[in-house]
Design a protein around this motif. Structure first.
Motif, PDB file in Angstrom:
ATOM      1  N   ASN A   1     -10.143  -3.111 -12.527  1.00 54.54           N
ATOM      2  CA  ASN A   1      -9.601  -2.219 -11.505  1.00 54.54           C
ATOM      3  C   ASN A   1     -10.731  -1.822 -10.559  1.00 54.54           C
ATOM      4  N   LYS A   2     -10.422  -1.590  -9.307  1.00 54.11           N
ATOM      5  CA  LYS A   2     -11.438  -1.233  -8.329  1.00 54.11           C
ATOM      6  C   LYS A   2     -11.643   0.279  -8.337  1.00 54.11           C
ATOM      7  N   LEU A   3     -12.325   0.741  -9.381  1.00 58.85           N
ATOM      8  CA  LEU A   3     -12.551   2.168  -9.584  1.00 58.85           C
ATOM      9  C   LEU A   3     -13.990   2.531  -9.251  1.00 58.85           C
TER      10      LEU A   3
ATOM     11  N   SER B   1      -6.106  -2.099 -18.147  1.00 58.98           N
ATOM     12  CA  SER B   1      -6.875  -3.152 -17.494  1.00 58.98           C
ATOM     13  C   SER B   1      -6.020  -3.939 -16.502  1.00 58.98           C
ATOM     14  N   CYS B   2      -6.658  -4.342 -15.403  1.00 62.21           N
ATOM     15  CA  CYS B   2      -6.031  -5.215 -14.394  1.00 62.21           C
ATOM     16  C   CYS B   2      -4.697  -4.673 -13.895  1.00 62.21           C
ATOM     17  N   CYS B   3      -4.653  -3.395 -13.563  1.00 61.30           N
ATOM     18  CA  CYS B   3      -3.428  -2.770 -13.039  1.00 61.30           C
ATOM     19  C   CYS B   3      -3.520  -2.503 -11.535  1.00 61.30           C
ATOM     20  N   GLU B   4      -4.572  -3.039 -10.906  1.00 60.45           N
ATOM     21  CA  GLU B   4      -4.798  -2.854  -9.465  1.00 60.45           C
ATOM     22  C   GLU B   4      -4.929  -1.381  -9.091  1.00 60.45           C
ATOM     23  N   LEU B   5      -5.530  -0.606  -9.998  1.00 62.33           N
ATOM     24  CA  LEU B   5      -5.732   0.817  -9.749  1.00 62.33           C
ATOM     25  C   LEU B   5      -6.994   1.033  -8.920  1.00 62.33           C
ATOM     26  N   THR B   6      -6.929   1.994  -7.992  1.00 62.35           N
ATOM     27  CA  THR B   6      -8.111   2.377  -7.223  1.00 62.35           C
ATOM     28  C   THR B   6      -8.607   3.765  -7.630  1.00 62.35           C
TER      29      THR B   6
END
Length: 361
Positions: free
Chosen positions: A215-217, A190-195
């Motif tokens: 994350n913006k997935l 969670s909240c790892c700035e993953l796209t």
């Protein structure tokens, strides 16, 4: 075992030579009150969490029997933790929220460590943290540690069952090999700035809890998540999703078992109880058993070694993926036997393939 709440009193540890467990957590302790703990040579469990400590007036060198240590939520510097390297029997270590900027020990000195929590410490991004040397590690919590990269390679932690790296600014490429953690039960990203998630869920077949919130997935990044048949908890909040990345229908699992109308209400409850008890069996993931062994008795000592059957090019990739999955699940293994038999593809009504071994000669 001693469990107490201390303020201004002190313990004379020298008189407690047979003590194996000590818990003085959540006590407003002056560090000097802990002088002499290193004389408890038989101590196996020590809990000093939430004690407002800024230093420890003892060394860990003599506590060689210690197996569980919790000194979380104290403002301790790395220099205050001298001697942890000597705790060769240590299995559980909690250093959460200790204001540490680097680990106070070398990880290869703690070979039996199974649980490590160093969450909420602001590690120096350039500090050398080789967690990969903890080959027996089962639980690892690195939540909110100011990480920019992962301090280990996934293949070195093949016993890991729980991993939390939430709230670290990690690039997607650091998770390329996460599918090698075939024993993983819980995963927090969670909240790892993953796209995107640069791995497949196919091999994480034992996963029961997954958090990728914040994350913006997009839905495509989560393709295959419906193949995790044992998944019980899934957090996709604040992921900017416009649709669910899986179908909620026709999934082969315990909850999809249908009960015959001829069964009474009480009988259905009994069947439901049985299915729920063995829900890991009632899914679309193939399994194996170690209870029995199957033996093939040969009619002669003549060596049987048959050539592989040709595989159509169109299904080679699918076949290899299926074999890799079965090897990951422990159903098959590589063999150096002089005997061999070819595999054959048997099409199923749903269009998928069943892989069989043709042992007929």
């Amino acid at each position: 075992m001693v469990d107490c709440n201390l303020t201004n009193s002190s313990l004379r540890f020298v008189s407690l030579t047979k003590l194996t467990e000590l818990d003085v957590s959540r006590s407003e302790l002056d560090s000097d009150l802990l002088t002499g703990i290193d004389q408890l040579l038989l101590l196996e469990k020590l809990n000093l969490a939430f004690c407002d400590l800024t230093k420890l007036p003892f060394r860990f060198d003599s506590l060689i029997n210690l197996r569980e240590l919790d000194i979380s939520h104290n403002k301790l510097h790395s220099d205050s933790l001298v001697g942890i390297d000597n705790l060769a029997l240590l299995e559980t270590l909690n250093l959460s929220s200790c204001d540490a900027t680097k680990p106070p020990f070398k990880f290869d000195s703690l070979p039996k460590l199974k649980e490590l929590d160093v969450s909420y410490n602001k590690f120096d991004c350039d500090s050398h943290v080789d967690i990969g040397k903890l080959g027996f590690l089962e639980k690892l919590n690195l939540h909110f540690c100011n990480l920019r990269k992962l301090p280990f390679r996934f293949e070195s932690l093949n016993n890991l069952k729980e991993l939390d790296v939430g709230e670290n600014k990690l690039a997607s490429e650091f998770f390329n090999d996460i599918e090698k953690l075939v024993s993983l039960r819980k995963l927090n990203l969670s909240c790892c700035e993953l796209t995107k998630l640069p791995f497949c869920f196919d091999s994480l077949t034992k996963l029961k809890e997954l958090k990728v919130s914040g994350n913006k997935l997009d839905s495509g990044s989560l393709a295959g998540i419906d193949k995790i048949a044992l998944l019980e908890t899934l957090n996709l909040s604040s992921c900017d999703l416009t649709k669910l990345p899986f179908s909620t229908l026709n999934r082969e699992c315990a909850t999809a078992v249908m009960y015959g109308d001829q069964l009474s209400t009480s009988e259905k409850k009994e069947v439901y109880k049985f299915v729920s008890q063995f829900k890991e069996v009632f899914n679309d993931i193939p399994g194996s058993t170690s209870i029995l062994e199957h033996k093939i008795n040969l009619m002669s000592e003549e060596l049987i070694k048959r050539k592989p059957c040709p595989v159509p090019y169109a299904i080679r990739e699918q076949l290899q993926k299926y074999l890799d999955e079965m090897e990951t699940l422990g159903i098959i293994q590589k063999s150096q036997s002089p005997y061999s038999a070819p595999i054959v593809r048997v099409p199923k009504p749903d269009g998928s393939n069943c892989i069989c071994v043709d042992i007929e000669d």
